[in-house]
Enzyme design. Sequence first.
Site, PDB file in Angstrom:
ATOM      1  N   SER A 108      18.558  31.257  13.538  1.00 32.60           N
ATOM      2  CA  SER A 108      20.024  31.412  13.422  1.00 32.60           C
ATOM      3  C   SER A 108      20.394  32.807  12.933  1.00 32.60           C
ATOM      4  O   SER A 108      21.309  33.444  13.457  1.00 32.60           O
ATOM      5  CB  SER A 108      20.578  30.445  12.372  1.00 32.60           C
ATOM      6  OG  SER A 108      20.687  29.169  12.881  1.00 32.60           O
ATOM      7  N   GLY A 144      21.466  27.925  22.768  1.00 31.65           N
ATOM      8  CA  GLY A 144      22.838  27.459  22.549  1.00 31.65           C
ATOM      9  C   GLY A 144      23.598  28.348  21.578  1.00 31.65           C
ATOM     10  O   GLY A 144      24.797  28.580  21.734  1.00 31.65           O
ATOM     11  N   GLN A 197      28.210  26.975  15.006  1.00 39.24           N
ATOM     12  CA  GLN A 197      28.286  27.839  16.191  1.00 39.24           C
ATOM     13  C   GLN A 197      29.740  28.113  16.542  1.00 39.24           C
ATOM     14  O   GLN A 197      30.115  29.255  16.816  1.00 39.24           O
ATOM     15  CB  GLN A 197      27.564  27.181  17.370  1.00 39.24           C
ATOM     16  CG  GLN A 197      26.057  27.065  17.151  1.00 39.24           C
ATOM     17  CD  GLN A 197      25.330  26.437  18.312  1.00 39.24           C
ATOM     18  OE1 GLN A 197      25.947  25.880  19.230  1.00 39.24           O
ATOM     19  NE2 GLN A 197      24.012  26.498  18.291  1.00 39.24           N
ATOM     20  N   ASP A 217      19.303  20.016  12.440  1.00 38.39           N
ATOM     21  CA  ASP A 217      18.126  20.219  13.290  1.00 38.39           C
ATOM     22  C   ASP A 217      16.889  19.499  12.751  1.00 38.39           C
ATOM     23  O   ASP A 217      15.860  19.449  13.420  1.00 38.39           O
ATOM     24  CB  ASP A 217      17.854  21.715  13.451  1.00 38.39           C
ATOM     25  CG  ASP A 217      18.985  22.404  14.215  1.00 38.39           C
ATOM     26  OD1 ASP A 217      19.648  21.729  15.026  1.00 38.39           O
ATOM     27  OD2 ASP A 217      19.217  23.607  13.995  1.00 38.39           O
TER      28      ASP A 217
END
Length: 432
Positions: free
Chosen positions: A23, A94, A169, A320
Site C-alpha cells: 500500500s 486494485g 482506496q 486483507d
Amino acid sequence: MTTVRVNPAQRLRGELRPPTDKSISHRAAILAAMAAEPVRIRGYLDAADTNSTLRAVRRLGAIVQMRTDDLLVRGTGLRDAVVPDSPIDVGNAGTLMRLLPGWLAAQAGRSYTLDGDASIRRRPVDRIAEPLRLMGAEVDATDGRLPPFTVTGAQLRSIHYELPVASAQVKSCVLLAALTADGATTVTEPAPSRDHTERMLAAAGVSVHRNGRHVTVANTDELTLEEIVVPGDASSAAFPIAAGLLVPGSRLVLRGVNVNWTRTGFVRIVERMGGIVIGDLEDEPGDEVVPREPISDLDVTAGPLVGTVVEPEEVPLAIDELPLVALLGCFAEGETVVRGAQELRLKESDRIATVVDGLRALGGTIEATADGFVVTGTGGLGGGRIASHGDHRLAMLGAVAGLASREGVEVGGMEASEVSYPRFMDDVARLM
Ligand code: S3P
C-alpha cells in the site's frame, strides 16, 4: 500455473524480514510522480503489483531511476502528467487502479484510459467515479462501473464527500484529487481505514486535518517530499504470523513490520483468540495526523486459540487478513464469526467464496454468509488441494494451511504470491 505441495511442518523457528509494504509503495510512487522535485524512495516493494505502478507513472512522464539502495523518481508536478499513446495497464493492482485517477482527474482537458487483468476487469470503479464526477472530472466506465475506463481531467471543485463504504482506496483517490481542487476537500469515512495517504501527504507539506471520521485536505501548488522510507508490510507479515501461531512448537521473530494502528487489526483479533504476538504496536491515534509510519519487530509463539467474533467496525482494519482469521478459526476452539465484510467479495477474488470453498476442500467446517463467514473449529485441517484463483492472498493462505495441516496441501496457482510477496516460499523454507 504452478502447483506446489506444502507438507506439514514440525515447527517453525527463526526470524525473517517480510517484504516492504505494498500500500505504502503504491502511494510513494504516485506521490513522487506528482511532486515537482526528485523523491528518493527507500525500500520500494519489488513485486508484480508495485512494478505495475512504476510502469504506470513512467508512462505518465515520471522518470524512475533504479539505484542500488533506493529508487529516485523525478515527477512531472501535479498538473503535467503526459498522455500515453495506449491504455495504462494496472495489471492486478486494485490500489493503482483506484488511486491513480485521483491524480489524472487534475489533468484538465486530457483523457487517460486504464485497464488490467481478468480479475481487475470485475472490480468496480463506480466508487471512485462518483466523487471524481462531483469534483468536475469525467469518468466513462464499461457497463457504467467496470474497467477499462477513461478519466478526463478538469479544474476540480472541492467537495465534502461521505464515503458509502469504508475504503482507503476511495478515500485516497479523493484526497489526491483534492490537492488541485479550488479549496479544501473533506472526506467522511463510516469507519476508520488505513491512513497511509494522510500521513504521506502531511509529510509532503500538505495541510491534512482529522476530526473524528472527517479528513480535510487543503489544495496546494506542489508536494515537497525528499525521501520516503517504506516499512515492512503488516499484511504480508500476517502469513508467517499465522504459520507461527498454528504450527506447534513455533517461535518466530518478524523484523521491521509497519505497526500503524489502521493495519494491526489482525494482531488485535489474534490476541483475542489467545494468540501470542508481542511487539510495540501503535495505539489508536487521536486526531493528529502523524507524518510517519511506526515500525516494530513482532515476536510470535504457537499456542492454543479460541474462536472470536469480528465486528463490522474492525473489518477495514484487518480487511486483507480476514482469510487468515478463517484459517485460524479452523484450529480454534469454538466458533469464529466475521460480520460486515461484504467488501471481501470485491477483492482479487470473491474472498468469501474462495476462502469458504478452499478451506472446506481441506476439511474445514465453514459456512459463507452474505457479509462474512462462520467457522467451527474442529482441531485443525486434514489437507487436500486448494486453488489460488489467481489471488495472491489465497495462494499464501493455502501454503500456511499446508504447514499446519495433518496431511499436507497442494496449492494450485502458487505463482499468484508474486503480486505482493515474491520470496514467500523461500522465507517459509528458511523457517523449517
Ligand atoms: C488498500 C485498501 C484496501 C485493501 C487493499 C489495499 C489500499 O482496499 O483491501 O488491499 O492500499 O488502500 P479498500 O480500501 O478498497 O477496502
